[in-house]
Design a protein around this motif. Structure first.
Motif, PDB file in Angstrom:
ATOM      1  N   LYS A  33       0.827  -1.201   0.000  1.00 17.66           N
ATOM      2  CA  LYS A  33       0.000   0.000   0.000  1.00 17.66           C
ATOM      3  C   LYS A  33       0.863   1.252   0.000  1.00 17.66           C
ATOM      4  N   VAL A  34       1.924   1.273   0.813  1.00 23.44           N
ATOM      5  CA  VAL A  34       2.817   2.427   0.852  1.00 23.44           C
ATOM      6  C   VAL A  34       3.524   2.598  -0.487  1.00 23.44           C
ATOM      7  N   SER A  35       4.027   1.488  -1.041  1.00 26.15           N
ATOM      8  CA  SER A  35       4.741   1.554  -2.307  1.00 26.15           C
ATOM      9  C   SER A  35       3.817   1.994  -3.437  1.00 26.15           C
ATOM     10  N   GLN A  36       2.614   1.429  -3.465  1.00 27.21           N
ATOM     11  CA  GLN A  36       1.667   1.773  -4.526  1.00 27.21           C
ATOM     12  C   GLN A  36       1.258   3.241  -4.432  1.00 27.21           C
ATOM     13  N   THR A  37       1.012   3.720  -3.214  1.00 24.27           N
ATOM     14  CA  THR A  37       0.631   5.121  -3.035  1.00 24.27           C
ATOM     15  C   THR A  37       1.755   6.050  -3.466  1.00 24.27           C
ATOM     16  N   SER A  38       2.992   5.698  -3.113  1.00 21.74           N
ATOM     17  CA  SER A  38       4.128   6.540  -3.492  1.00 21.74           C
ATOM     18  C   SER A  38       4.280   6.611  -5.002  1.00 21.74           C
ATOM     19  N   ASP A  64      -2.862  18.647   0.695  1.00 22.89           N
ATOM     20  CA  ASP A  64      -3.787  19.131   1.727  1.00 22.89           C
ATOM     21  C   ASP A  64      -3.600  18.375   3.031  1.00 22.89           C
ATOM     22  N   ARG A  65      -3.518  19.122   4.116  1.00 25.30           N
ATOM     23  CA  ARG A  65      -3.515  18.519   5.447  1.00 25.30           C
ATOM     24  C   ARG A  65      -4.945  18.132   5.825  1.00 25.30           C
ATOM     25  N   TYR A  66      -5.049  17.262   6.817  1.00 19.90           N
ATOM     26  CA  TYR A  66      -6.377  16.938   7.330  1.00 19.90           C
ATOM     27  C   TYR A  66      -7.001  18.140   8.033  1.00 19.90           C
ATOM     28  N   ARG A  82      -4.431  14.181   0.809  1.00 28.41           N
ATOM     29  CA  ARG A  82      -5.015  14.413  -0.515  1.00 28.41           C
ATOM     30  C   ARG A  82      -4.105  15.317  -1.339  1.00 28.41           C
ATOM     31  N   LEU A  83      -4.047  15.021  -2.652  1.00 33.00           N
ATOM     32  CA  LEU A  83      -3.351  15.881  -3.593  1.00 33.00           C
ATOM     33  C   LEU A  83      -4.376  16.538  -4.511  1.00 33.00           C
ATOM     34  N   ARG A  84      -4.161  17.812  -4.795  1.00 37.37           N
ATOM     35  CA  ARG A  84      -4.992  18.521  -5.764  1.00 37.37           C
ATOM     36  C   ARG A  84      -4.085  19.227  -6.766  1.00 37.37           C
ATOM     37  N   VAL A  99      -6.967  11.135  -3.587  1.00 35.88           N
ATOM     38  CA  VAL A  99      -7.123  10.819  -2.171  1.00 35.88           C
ATOM     39  C   VAL A  99      -6.360   9.535  -1.879  1.00 35.88           C
ATOM     40  N   PHE A 100      -5.505   9.568  -0.887  1.00 36.26           N
ATOM     41  CA  PHE A 100      -4.688   8.407  -0.565  1.00 36.26           C
ATOM     42  C   PHE A 100      -5.547   7.265  -0.028  1.00 36.26           C
ATOM     43  N   GLY A 101      -5.016   6.041  -0.181  1.00 38.06           N
ATOM     44  CA  GLY A 101      -5.698   4.876   0.351  1.00 38.06           C
ATOM     45  C   GLY A 101      -5.761   4.908   1.866  1.00 38.06           C
ATOM     46  N   ARG A 102      -6.659   4.139   2.402  1.00 38.82           N
ATOM     47  CA  ARG A 102      -6.857   4.118   3.849  1.00 38.82           C
ATOM     48  C   ARG A 102      -5.568   3.695   4.562  1.00 38.82           C
ATOM     49  N   GLY A 103      -5.187   4.491   5.559  1.00 39.85           N
ATOM     50  CA  GLY A 103      -4.015   4.151   6.364  1.00 39.85           C
ATOM     51  C   GLY A 103      -2.703   4.705   5.855  1.00 39.85           C
TER      52      GLY A 103
END
Length: 375
Positions: A55-60, A86-88, A103-105, A237-241
């Motif tokens: 999950k970390v690798s895929q998100t990166s 964006d911060r939470y 999140r990235l915009r 939007v990043f995956g959960r966690g």
């Protein structure tokens, strides 16, 4: 009849005996289940960690692809295009919500401003050879948007939503870029005055150095590259966690300028690419200041459980801080080229200071510009 029964009976008994032998007794079934449960108990944590790593690798990789898309669009359209993290939460506090980006915009470039008139020019006032600052003079008639921003009687005076404002970048002949600072408007001469820094190395301000000094009292064409606007459709939007951990993200081998502050509201992080593909400017702190990056930009991608601003060096194997977790990764952006790559997090032993810990954690990432983009 009795003999026939005896002849058939052995076959029937044999068939029954074989049927019984092909099954499992209750004891055998319990043993199999016990072995299965034992193997599962040993293997499940490993599979869980493997899934988390993926999950970390895929998100990166997805974040790098998102950055590359913005850079490619800037080159193709000849505009400033960026990415906002964006911060939470944007509160004036140091906690999980202000420390985590989820999140990235995309920031979409708008057309450069060159005045309302076809013959709009800017005049240099450069009286001293070797000076680090030059004064620019714009005609108010030919540059109404600049008048709106600098005229104290204008409703847009010093407002953040002005179409052209201080902090934008002016492009001069030869492809030279400078961050512009509007100072005043003289309604008697109908002149808008601004200043630019000519040499970032000597003055210490974050602007682009020049190769050739401009001529004094010359009038040339120009383009003012305005700040990009937020796209409402291009978001990730990043995956959960999974988050970008702001506690460890920043500029330079030991910088964590994006870490939240408690005194003022914390802003989103912007990274903006120019028409040549390089990073034209980026956030230089957590409160909205923007400048040319003085070094590589490092983004720490890790798990939400690892966002621990109160214990940044927690090494507990159950929930380690992201800097102390070997499963975390670094996304490294080279401001000179705009190229983004992914690198592994190195082991951290020096926790006497944040700078020392970051240098160790980024020891592999500092070489990432020569490595493959996949972790």
């Amino acid at each position: 009849m009795i003999l026939a029964a005896k002849i058939q009976d052995p076959w029937n008994r044999v068939s029954i005996r074989h049927a019984v032998r092909n099954g499992l007794t209750l004891v055998e079934l319990l043993i199999v289940m016990s072995v299965f449960l034992l193997v599962s108990a040993i293997a499940l944590p490993t599979f869980r960690n493997l899934i988390s790593d993926q999950k970390v690798s895929q998100t990166s990789r997805t974040i790098v692809a998102y950055l590359d898309e913005a850079r490619s669009r800037a080159i193709a359209e000849g505009r400033f295009v960026g990415v906002r993290i964006d911060r939470y939460s944007n509160d004036a506090s140091v906690d999980f919500r202000t420390s985590a980006g989820g999140r990235l915009r995309q920031l979409i470039g708008v057309p450069p401003y060159s005045g309302e008139a076809a013959n709009s020019r800017v005049r240099f006032n450069y009286p001293t050879s070797g000076a680090t600052t030059a004064t620019l003079e714009f005609s108010g008639v030919d540059n109404q948007l600049l008048v709106l921003y600098t005229d104290t009687n204008s409703s847009l005076y010093n407002k953040k939503n002005a179409p052209v404002k201080t902090g934008d970048w002016i492009e001069l002949p030869g492809g030279r870029y400078f961050q512009i600072n509007f100072t005043s408007y003289d309604n008697l001469t109908d002149t808008v005055t601004a200043t630019i820094d000519l040499n970032s190395t000597r003055s210490g301000t974050a602007t682009f150095p020049v190769i050739h000094e401009p001529l004094h009292d010359s009038s040339v064409k120009y383009k003012i590259h305005r700040a990009p606007v937020i796209s409402t459709s291009q978001s990730l939007v990043f995956g959960r966690g999974i988050v970008v951990d702001m506690n460890y993200s920043g500029i330079g081998i030991d910088g964590n300028q994006f870490a939240p502050q408690s005194a003022v509201a914390n802003q989103s992080i912007d990274i903006v690419f120019g028409p040549d593909g390089r990073v034209e400017y980026a956030s230089s702190d957590s409160i909205g200041t923007r400048s040319l990056p003085s070094g590589m930009i490092y983004l720490c991608v890790g798990e939400t459980d690892g966002v621990q601003p109160s214990t940044p060096f927690n090494s507990d194997s159950r929930t380690p801080a992201n800097l102390m977790n070997s499963d975390s990764v670094w996304i490294v952006i080279n401001p000179s080229t705009g190229r983004s790559v992914v690198a592994p997090n190195a082991a951290v032993n020096s926790t006497a200071s944040m700078a020392a810990a970051l240098r160790e954690g980024r020891s592999l990432a500092s070489l990432s510009d020569t490595l493959d983009a996949n972790p």
